[in-house]
Scaffold this active site. Sequence first.
Site, PDB file in Angstrom:
ATOM      1  N   CYS A 276       0.763  -1.249   0.000  1.00 18.14           N
ATOM      2  CA  CYS A 276       0.000   0.000   0.000  1.00 18.14           C
ATOM      3  C   CYS A 276       0.794   1.300   0.000  1.00 18.14           C
ATOM      4  O   CYS A 276       0.382   2.245  -0.676  1.00 18.14           O
ATOM      5  CB  CYS A 276      -0.964  -0.004   1.165  1.00 18.14           C
ATOM      6  N   PHE A 338       7.955  -8.462   3.384  1.00 22.16           N
ATOM      7  CA  PHE A 338       8.186  -7.007   3.473  1.00 22.16           C
ATOM      8  C   PHE A 338       8.309  -6.510   4.903  1.00 22.16           C
ATOM      9  O   PHE A 338       8.765  -5.399   5.149  1.00 22.16           O
ATOM     10  CB  PHE A 338       7.127  -6.224   2.689  1.00 22.16           C
ATOM     11  N   ARG A 451      18.043  -4.192   8.575  1.00 21.66           N
ATOM     12  CA  ARG A 451      16.986  -3.909   9.551  1.00 21.66           C
ATOM     13  C   ARG A 451      17.540  -3.496  10.907  1.00 21.66           C
ATOM     14  O   ARG A 451      16.769  -3.376  11.872  1.00 21.66           O
ATOM     15  CB  ARG A 451      16.102  -5.164   9.717  1.00 21.66           C
TER      16      ARG A 451
HETATM   17  P1  NAD Z   1      -5.921  -8.732  -1.702  1.00 19.97           P
HETATM   18  O1  NAD Z   1      -5.380  -8.778  -3.089  1.00 19.97           O
HETATM   19  O2  NAD Z   1      -5.298  -9.560  -0.637  1.00 19.97           O
HETATM   20  O3  NAD Z   1      -7.472  -9.154  -1.749  1.00 19.97           O
HETATM   21  C1  NAD Z   1      -8.367  -8.707  -2.700  1.00 19.97           C
HETATM   22  C2  NAD Z   1      -9.280  -9.876  -3.097  1.00 19.97           C
HETATM   23  O4  NAD Z   1     -10.335  -9.372  -3.904  1.00 19.97           O
HETATM   24  C3  NAD Z   1      -8.577 -10.958  -3.916  1.00 19.97           C
HETATM   25  O5  NAD Z   1      -8.683 -12.201  -3.254  1.00 19.97           O
HETATM   26  C4  NAD Z   1      -9.349 -10.969  -5.259  1.00 19.97           C
HETATM   27  O6  NAD Z   1      -9.512 -12.268  -5.816  1.00 19.97           O
HETATM   28  C5  NAD Z   1     -10.688 -10.391  -4.843  1.00 19.97           C
HETATM   29  N1  NAD Z   1     -11.454  -9.794  -5.934  1.00 19.97           N
HETATM   30  C6  NAD Z   1     -11.025  -8.921  -6.886  1.00 19.97           C
HETATM   31  N2  NAD Z   1     -12.047  -8.568  -7.690  1.00 19.97           N
HETATM   32  C7  NAD Z   1     -13.145  -9.247  -7.237  1.00 19.97           C
HETATM   33  C8  NAD Z   1     -14.499  -9.293  -7.640  1.00 19.97           C
HETATM   34  N3  NAD Z   1     -14.943  -8.552  -8.665  1.00 19.97           N
HETATM   35  N4  NAD Z   1     -15.351 -10.103  -6.972  1.00 19.97           N
HETATM   36  C9  NAD Z   1     -14.916 -10.858  -5.937  1.00 19.97           C
HETATM   37  N5  NAD Z   1     -13.640 -10.835  -5.485  1.00 19.97           N
HETATM   38  C10 NAD Z   1     -12.770 -10.039  -6.128  1.00 19.97           C
HETATM   39  O7  NAD Z   1      -5.956  -7.217  -1.276  1.00 19.97           O
HETATM   40  P2  NAD Z   1      -5.874  -6.604   0.218  1.00 19.97           P
HETATM   41  O8  NAD Z   1      -4.462  -6.535   0.674  1.00 19.97           O
HETATM   42  O9  NAD Z   1      -6.892  -7.273   1.072  1.00 19.97           O
HETATM   43  O10 NAD Z   1      -6.312  -5.110  -0.077  1.00 19.97           O
HETATM   44  C11 NAD Z   1      -7.641  -4.796  -0.411  1.00 19.97           C
HETATM   45  C12 NAD Z   1      -7.818  -3.294  -0.322  1.00 19.97           C
HETATM   46  O11 NAD Z   1      -7.602  -2.865   1.023  1.00 19.97           O
HETATM   47  C13 NAD Z   1      -6.840  -2.488  -1.176  1.00 19.97           C
HETATM   48  O12 NAD Z   1      -7.510  -1.354  -1.672  1.00 19.97           O
HETATM   49  C14 NAD Z   1      -5.775  -2.058  -0.189  1.00 19.97           C
HETATM   50  O13 NAD Z   1      -5.172  -0.831  -0.561  1.00 19.97           O
HETATM   51  C15 NAD Z   1      -6.576  -1.851   1.080  1.00 19.97           C
HETATM   52  N6  NAD Z   1      -5.819  -2.042   2.330  1.00 19.97           N
HETATM   53  C16 NAD Z   1      -4.932  -3.071   2.463  1.00 19.97           C
HETATM   54  C17 NAD Z   1      -4.266  -3.259   3.672  1.00 19.97           C
HETATM   55  C18 NAD Z   1      -3.273  -4.372   3.868  1.00 19.97           C
HETATM   56  O14 NAD Z   1      -2.623  -4.412   4.904  1.00 19.97           O
HETATM   57  N7  NAD Z   1      -3.113  -5.299   2.928  1.00 19.97           N
HETATM   58  C19 NAD Z   1      -4.551  -2.423   4.763  1.00 19.97           C
HETATM   59  C20 NAD Z   1      -5.479  -1.399   4.599  1.00 19.97           C
HETATM   60  C21 NAD Z   1      -6.112  -1.223   3.370  1.00 19.97           C
HETATM   61  C1  UGA Z   2       0.576   0.095   6.499  1.00 23.65           C
HETATM   62  C2  UGA Z   2       0.032   1.024   7.589  1.00 23.65           C
HETATM   63  O1  UGA Z   2       0.848   0.918   8.750  1.00 23.65           O
HETATM   64  C3  UGA Z   2      -1.406   0.641   7.930  1.00 23.65           C
HETATM   65  O2  UGA Z   2      -1.943   1.566   8.869  1.00 23.65           O
HETATM   66  C4  UGA Z   2      -2.243   0.658   6.655  1.00 23.65           C
HETATM   67  O3  UGA Z   2      -3.572   0.250   6.918  1.00 23.65           O
HETATM   68  C5  UGA Z   2      -1.634  -0.267   5.631  1.00 23.65           C
HETATM   69  O4  UGA Z   2      -0.265   0.151   5.370  1.00 23.65           O
HETATM   70  C6  UGA Z   2      -2.328  -0.259   4.310  1.00 23.65           C
HETATM   71  O5  UGA Z   2      -3.028   0.657   3.964  1.00 23.65           O
HETATM   72  O6  UGA Z   2      -2.064  -1.253   3.604  1.00 23.65           O
HETATM   73  P1  UGA Z   2       1.597  -2.355   6.421  1.00 23.65           P
HETATM   74  O7  UGA Z   2       2.082  -1.948   5.073  1.00 23.65           O
HETATM   75  O8  UGA Z   2       0.860  -3.640   6.528  1.00 23.65           O
HETATM   76  O9  UGA Z   2       0.635  -1.218   7.019  1.00 23.65           O
HETATM   77  O10 UGA Z   2       2.832  -2.443   7.431  1.00 23.65           O
HETATM   78  P2  UGA Z   2       3.725  -1.317   8.180  1.00 23.65           P
HETATM   79  O11 UGA Z   2       3.941  -1.752   9.562  1.00 23.65           O
HETATM   80  O12 UGA Z   2       3.199   0.037   7.980  1.00 23.65           O
HETATM   81  O13 UGA Z   2       5.118  -1.445   7.415  1.00 23.65           O
HETATM   82  C7  UGA Z   2       5.257  -1.018   6.069  1.00 23.65           C
HETATM   83  C8  UGA Z   2       6.720  -1.054   5.677  1.00 23.65           C
HETATM   84  O14 UGA Z   2       7.442  -0.028   6.348  1.00 23.65           O
HETATM   85  C9  UGA Z   2       7.417  -2.366   6.034  1.00 23.65           C
HETATM   86  O15 UGA Z   2       8.289  -2.725   5.000  1.00 23.65           O
HETATM   87  C10 UGA Z   2       8.181  -2.009   7.297  1.00 23.65           C
HETATM   88  O16 UGA Z   2       9.296  -2.831   7.503  1.00 23.65           O
HETATM   89  C11 UGA Z   2       8.565  -0.583   7.001  1.00 23.65           C
HETATM   90  N1  UGA Z   2       8.845   0.224   8.222  1.00 23.65           N
HETATM   91  C12 UGA Z   2       7.862   0.444   9.128  1.00 23.65           C
HETATM   92  C13 UGA Z   2      10.100   0.774   8.384  1.00 23.65           C
HETATM   93  O17 UGA Z   2      11.009   0.588   7.545  1.00 23.65           O
HETATM   94  N2  UGA Z   2      10.348   1.535   9.501  1.00 23.65           N
HETATM   95  C14 UGA Z   2       9.384   1.769  10.425  1.00 23.65           C
HETATM   96  O18 UGA Z   2       9.685   2.490  11.407  1.00 23.65           O
HETATM   97  C15 UGA Z   2       8.117   1.227  10.246  1.00 23.65           C
END
Ligand code: NAD
Ligand code: UGA
Length: 473
Positions: A276, A338, A451
Site C-alpha cells: 500500500c 516485506f 533492519r
Molecule cells: P488482496 O489482493 O489480498 O485481496 C483482494 C481480493 O479481492 C482478492 O482475493 C481478489 O480475488 C478479490 N477480488 C477482486 N475482484 C473481485 C471481484 N470482482 N469479486 C470478488 N472478489 C474479487 O488485497 P488486500 O491486501 O486485502 O487489499 C484490499 C484493499 O484494502 C486495497 O484497496 C488495499 O489498498 C486496502 N488495504 C490493504 C491493507 C493491507 O494491509 N493489505 C490495509 C489497509 C487497506
Molecule cells: C501500512 C500502515 O501501517 C497501515 O496503517 C495501513 O492500513 C496499511 O499500510 C495499508 O493501507 O495497507 P503495512 O504496510 O501492513 O501497514 O505495514 P507497516 O507496519 O506500515 O510497514 C510497512 C513497511 O514499512 C514495512 O516494510 C516495514 O518494515 C517498514 N517500516 C515500518 C520501516 O522501515 N520503519 C518503520 O519504522 C516502520
Amino acid sequence: MAPPSLKICCIGAGYVGGPTMAMIALKCPDVEVNVVDISKARIAAWNSDNLPIYEPGLSEVVEACRGRNLFFSTDVERLVADCDVVFVSVNTPTKTTGLGAGKAADLTYWESAARMIATVSKSDKIVVEKSTVPVKTAEAIEKVLSHNAKGIKFQILSNPEFLAEGTAIQDLAFPDRVLIGGRDTEGGQKAVNTLKSVYARWVPEDKIITTGLWSAELSKLAANAILAQRISSVNAISALCESTGADVSEVAFAIGKDTRIGPKFLQSSVGFGGSCFQKDILNLVYICECNGLSEVAHYWKQVVAINDYQKSRFAKRVISSMFNTVAGKKIAILGFAFKKDTGDTRETPAIDVCHGLLGDRAVLTIFDPQVPEEQIRRDLSMNKFEWDHPHQLHSHGGSVTSKIEYATDVYEACKGAHGICILTEWEMFRNLDYQRIYDNMQKPAFLFDGRNIVKVADMRKMGFIVYSIGKPL
Ligand code: NAD
Ligand code: UGA
C-alpha cells in the site's frame, strides 16, 4: 436459532476482507458475515486449516466463528443479493497501462464489483468502501449503482481500513480509530449509524469518527503518505549518518522523545515495502497532478524516490564492499517478506535488493520462515506493478531465477556464503548462532543488516565485516 440482526457480505477475501470480517463475526455473534471472492483457491483455503494468509492470532478468530456466523464462499451473486450491507474490499493496484499508468489506482476490480452489486440486488443496500480508493471514488460508484438500480436505493459509505499486516488482529481488536464517511443526508446518516452500531460492539464510541465521504477517502491516502514519509525522512538521515559517523538509532531515539514527534515509525531500514505505501502515495501524486497541484505532487513523489534510493543504496553498498563485484559469489538473503510476521511479499524491498545483486551476477540463497519458494521465484520474475494484476503476468523465464537457490534452513542458507543480507526483521534473526554462521562462511565474511537487528560490535568481534543502515562503518 434467532435470525441474524444484520447480514453482511464482503467482496474480496484478501488481507483486509478476511481478518476484518472475522473480527466483526467474533464481536457480533448476531450478525451473519459472508466473505466472497472470485478466487476459488483463496476461498478453499479460508475453509481449510491452512488459511491463505499468515497473521498471528487469525486462525483462532476464524476457528471460533467459521460455520457459526462467518462463512467463506464463491457464491458471490447470491450472497450479495441476500445481504443488507456489502463491504467491497477488492484490490486497487497501480495501473500498469493506459492513462495514469505507473501512478493512478486501477479501479477495474472495484467497478466490476459495483456493476455486479447493481445487477444482482433486489433490495436496498449499504455499500461500504473498504478498499483504499482515490478521493471522490464514491461519486463514481454512486453513478454506476444508480444507473443500474431499478428503483433500489444504495447508500455509499467510506470506511477505510488502517490495520497493518503482522498485527492485523491486534489492530482490529483495539483500533486507534474507526473512520466512517457518509453523505450528509437523512439516508446517508442512517447508513452511517447502522455501520457505527456494528463497530460500537467493541470499539469505544469516542474512537469511532464520522466525517463526510471525501474526508474519509482522503484521510486514508494521507495517513499512509505521512506514515511512509516518516520512514523516508529517517532513511534520508541514515545516509547522512553513514557519511558523518552519527548513529541513526541514537538520532531516531533522541528525536522521537519529543512528544510532538513521538517514537513510532522512525525505524531506519532497507526501505519500506508492502502493498500500500508506494501504491497509495503514487495515487495521491496522480490525484494532485489531475487537480493542477504539481508542487504538491512533486513533494509526495520524493517519499517514494527516497525509498527507491534507500533500496538501491543498500544493494550498491553490498557490491562495493565486496571489492566491487559479487559475480559468482554466494550471498545469503535472510528474510524476503516485506516485514516480520507476514508471508506477504508485495513490493518487498527484498525484490529490488535481489535484482540489484543478480544484476551483478551474484548467486543468491534465500531463506524466509514464511515465504514459499514458488512465491519468491514468481516475485523475482515479474515486472514492477505486475504483482497485483494476476491477468497480465509476463514471466521472464529462468534467466534471473536460475541464480537463486531456496533454503529451508537458515544455517544451510549461510553455509559457504561470502556475504549475508538481513532484509526482514524476523525475531529469529536476532538470536541466531552467528559464531556458527561465521565459522561456515567464506572469508572475509560480510554481514549487511538492512533492519539494524544485530549487535554490530559483537559481530565485529566475531570477525564479520559489518554494514548496518545508518551506523558508523
Ligand atoms: P488482496 O489482493 O489480498 O485481496 C483482494 C481480493 O479481492 C482478492 O482475493 C481478489 O480475488 C478479490 N477480488 C477482486 N475482484 C473481485 C471481484 N470482482 N469479486 C470478488 N472478489 C474479487 O488485497 P488486500 O491486501 O486485502 O487489499 C484490499 C484493499 O484494502 C486495497 O484497496 C488495499 O489498498 C486496502 N488495504 C490493504 C491493507 C493491507 O494491509 N493489505 C490495509 C489497509 C487497506
Ligand atoms: C501500512 C500502515 O501501517 C497501515 O496503517 C495501513 O492500513 C496499511 O499500510 C495499508 O493501507 O495497507 P503495512 O504496510 O501492513 O501497514 O505495514 P507497516 O507496519 O506500515 O510497514 C510497512 C513497511 O514499512 C514495512 O516494510 C516495514 O518494515 C517498514 N517500516 C515500518 C520501516 O522501515 N520503519 C518503520 O519504522 C516502520
